[in-house]
Design a protein around this motif. Structure first.
Motif, short mmCIF file in Angstrom:
data_model
loop_
_atom_site.label_atom_id
_atom_site.label_comp_id
_atom_site.label_asym_id
_atom_site.label_seq_id
_atom_site.Cartn_x
_atom_site.Cartn_y
_atom_site.Cartn_z
N TRP A 151 -13.29 27.68 16.04
CA TRP A 151 -13.25 28.30 14.92
C TRP A 151 -14.25 28.10 13.86
O TRP A 151 -15.09 28.65 13.35
CB TRP A 151 -11.83 28.43 14.09
N ALA A 152 -14.50 26.54 13.55
CA ALA A 152 -15.32 25.92 12.49
C ALA A 152 -16.59 26.02 13.17
O ALA A 152 -17.46 26.56 12.12
CB ALA A 152 -14.83 24.44 12.27
N ARG A 153 -16.90 25.91 14.17
CA ARG A 153 -18.41 26.17 14.51
C ARG A 153 -18.84 27.44 14.35
O ARG A 153 -19.95 27.94 14.00
CB ARG A 153 -18.64 25.65 16.15
N LEU A 154 -18.05 28.47 14.86
CA LEU A 154 -18.39 29.91 14.80
C LEU A 154 -18.46 30.38 13.32
O LEU A 154 -19.28 31.34 13.01
CB LEU A 154 -17.41 30.88 15.62
N ARG A 155 -17.48 29.99 12.55
CA ARG A 155 -17.64 30.24 11.04
C ARG A 155 -18.98 29.65 10.36
O ARG A 155 -19.45 30.44 9.73
CB ARG A 155 -16.44 29.81 10.25
N THR A 156 -19.19 28.30 10.44
CA THR A 156 -20.40 28.15 9.76
C THR A 156 -21.62 27.86 10.40
O THR A 156 -22.51 27.94 9.70
CB THR A 156 -20.00 26.29 9.38
N GLY A 157 -21.62 27.92 11.80
CA GLY A 157 -23.00 27.92 12.55
C GLY A 157 -23.31 29.34 12.75
O GLY A 157 -24.22 29.38 12.95
N ALA B 115 -23.77 20.27 7.00
CA ALA B 115 -23.63 19.66 8.58
C ALA B 115 -24.27 21.14 9.62
O ALA B 115 -23.89 22.06 9.05
CB ALA B 115 -22.46 19.23 9.08
N THR B 116 -24.99 20.83 10.81
CA THR B 116 -25.14 21.85 11.55
C THR B 116 -24.59 21.90 12.78
O THR B 116 -24.56 20.97 13.75
CB THR B 116 -26.91 21.90 11.77
N PRO B 117 -23.36 22.56 12.88
CA PRO B 117 -22.35 22.42 13.95
C PRO B 117 -23.41 23.09 15.38
O PRO B 117 -22.67 22.58 16.51
CB PRO B 117 -21.31 23.31 13.51
N SER B 118 -24.25 23.81 15.23
CA SER B 118 -24.91 24.20 16.50
C SER B 118 -26.16 24.18 16.39
O SER B 118 -27.08 25.13 16.37
CB SER B 118 -24.30 25.71 16.55
N PRO B 119 -26.70 22.77 16.31
CA PRO B 119 -28.26 22.65 16.44
C PRO B 119 -28.92 23.33 17.64
O PRO B 119 -30.12 23.50 17.37
CB PRO B 119 -28.33 21.33 16.38
N GLY B 120 -28.40 23.58 18.77
CA GLY B 120 -29.23 24.00 19.73
C GLY B 120 -29.31 25.73 19.87
O GLY B 120 -29.67 26.22 20.78
N ILE B 144 -23.76 32.97 23.69
CA ILE B 144 -24.72 31.89 22.88
C ILE B 144 -23.34 31.06 22.11
O ILE B 144 -23.41 29.73 22.16
CB ILE B 144 -25.24 32.44 21.75
N ALA B 145 -22.32 31.57 21.82
CA ALA B 145 -21.15 30.72 21.20
C ALA B 145 -20.54 30.03 21.93
O ALA B 145 -20.30 28.81 21.84
CB ALA B 145 -20.07 31.65 20.24
N ALA B 146 -20.26 30.42 23.28
CA ALA B 146 -19.41 29.73 23.96
C ALA B 146 -20.26 28.51 24.70
O ALA B 146 -19.76 27.30 24.65
CB ALA B 146 -18.95 30.41 25.27
N LEU B 147 -21.61 28.78 24.92
CA LEU B 147 -22.54 27.68 25.53
C LEU B 147 -22.82 26.67 24.25
O LEU B 147 -22.75 25.53 24.38
CB LEU B 147 -23.74 28.30 25.97
N SER B 148 -22.84 27.02 23.00
CA SER B 148 -23.00 26.20 22.12
C SER B 148 -21.93 25.17 21.82
O SER B 148 -22.04 23.82 21.61
CB SER B 148 -23.21 27.01 20.62
N HIS B 149 -20.72 25.87 22.06
CA HIS B 149 -19.77 25.05 21.84
C HIS B 149 -19.53 24.05 22.86
O HIS B 149 -19.10 22.74 22.51
CB HIS B 149 -18.27 25.85 21.96
N LEU B 150 -19.84 24.31 23.90
CA LEU B 150 -19.54 23.61 25.08
C LEU B 150 -20.78 22.44 25.34
O LEU B 150 -20.60 21.17 25.54
CB LEU B 150 -19.65 24.27 26.65
N ASP B 151 -21.82 22.80 24.67
CA ASP B 151 -23.12 21.96 24.74
C ASP B 151 -23.10 21.06 23.42
O ASP B 151 -23.93 21.05 22.65
CB ASP B 151 -24.30 22.74 24.93
#
Lengths: 188, 191
Positions: A151-157, B115-120, B144-151
């Motif tokens: 949730w946090a990653r998709l919200r902020t990123g 912070a940048t939670p998905s730099p890639g 993109i979201a799923a791969l960013s999360h996993l990576d």
């Protein structure tokens, strides 16, 4: 507000109040002590490091604000996670604390979260003949996509709202479950 | 992330500070290390640490970005279908340096603090758009979201903490999940 029953809980309740106006990093033990009306020393006795405070605060917020609806089937699981993501959207500051606490080195609570056990139990019933490695792959993937971190990653990123995050979650669950042959799934 | 994160160019002093801090984190087992100790290890004055990183959050953000670009850097992927391999390698690298991995994980989850939670993310989008341009917006976003999360280091933290997995199992499960995400688009590559 909850009725604080002891000092440890009173500290967490006050920290949660302070979270509405500032980030966790900006809640010093001094500010927190003033808010509770106790000495800084007392807080250190309860929470020797900020990591201890963060972990305890996250657990308390989880229990009081984001209780996980029980689930047995995969569709109940999806619904329970949707409900949580929507709850996170209404209290983002609290949900960020949960996401952050789940990223730190374990301090006090090394037990797996309740949702982890619930996912494993769900798979035991839904896919009783599935081999152990694939079961862990599926459980770990479902757990990670249902996390406050997702949730946090998709919200902020990605600047997504709860509805869009639920959609991304559903699609991720679909891809994970599609890895297994249809015959894996027990007839409901 | 599949290529070194874009990190603002660091001065020699800054790099010395970050390296000293990272070394101390591994020795002490906590990111709670005083600026005085960091300065002594880096061979500089304490006020130099303050001048470069006025707050602890500034220092942590810089350290996490530097770690992702150095210790945890990915080999560049030339295809979205190489990402599971990059994820497998990344998980093994995180597992070899657990204290540093936790610092990166927590820093990425600081919420609104820069912070940048998905730099890639940009790299994944470039690869996906080049190879599988026919996805609709929601499909593209989900991949993109799923791969960013996993990576990300969050995968390593979660699999280890919630399932007690070791290095091999984490690398396997993370790569497996990434392959699952790619299954739907495996045969949709633009000719």
């Amino acid at each position: 507000m909850e009725e604080p029953v002891d000092t440890a809980t009173a500290i967490l309740a006050s920290a949660a109040v302070l979270l509405r106006e500032r980030t966790f990093d900006d809640i010093s033990y001094r500010v927190l002590a003033d808010e509770v009306g106790i000495s800084e020393r007392t807080i250190y006795r309860q929470y020797p490091t900020r990591a201890h405070l963060l972990a305890a605060l996250s657990n308390w917020i989880e229990q009081t604000r984001f209780p996980l609806p029980p689930f047995v089937t995969v569709s109940d699981f999806r619904a329970a996670v949707h409900e949580r993501f929507r709850a996170f959207d209404t209290l983002p500051a609290y949900a960020y604390v949960g996401a952050r606490a789940s990223a730190i080195s374990p301090t006090l609570d090394t037990e797996p979260a309740y949702i982890t056990r619930a996912i494993e139990a769900m798979l035991d019933v839904a896919a009783p003949t599935l081999n152990r490695r694939d079961r862990r792959r599926v459980a770990a993937s479902l757990r990670y996509f249902s996390s406050a971190m997702f949730w946090a990653r998709l919200r902020t990123g990605f600047d997504l709202d709860a509805g869009e995050i639920c959609d991304a979650f559903d699609r991720a669950v679909d891809t994970v479950l599609a890895k297994l042959p249809d015959a894996t799934w027990a007839e409901p | 992330m599949t290529e070194p994160t874009a990190v603002p160019a660091l001065s020699g002093t800054q790099e010395a500070i970050l390296a000293a801090y990272a070394g101390l984190i591994e020795e002490v087992g906590s990111d709670d290390v005083s600026n005085r100790v960091i300065a002594r290890r880096a061979g500089i004055a304490e006020r130099t640490v303050f001048r470069n990183y006025p707050t602890r959050v500034d220092l942590l953000l810089a350290t996490a970005a530097w770690l992702e670009a150095t210790v945890f850097a990915r080999e560049e992927s030339h295809s979205i279908f190489d990402i599971p391999l990059a994820i497998r390698d990344a998980m093994q690298r995180y597992d070899a340096r657990p204290e540093l991995a936790h610092v990166v994980a927590e820093t990425a989850m600081r919420g609104v603090n820069g912070a940048t939670p998905s730099p890639g993310r940009a790299q994944l989008e470039r690869l996906l758009d080049g190879e599988v341009p026919s996805l609709d917006a929601a499909q593209r976003r989900a991949v993109i979201a799923a791969l960013s999360h996993l990576d990300s280091v969050g995968t390593w933290v979660t699999f280890r903490r919630e399932f007690g997995m070791d290095r091999r199992d984490i690398a396997d499960a993370a790569a497996w999940a990434a392959e699952a995400v790619l299954d739907r688009i495996r045969d949709r590559v633009a000719p």
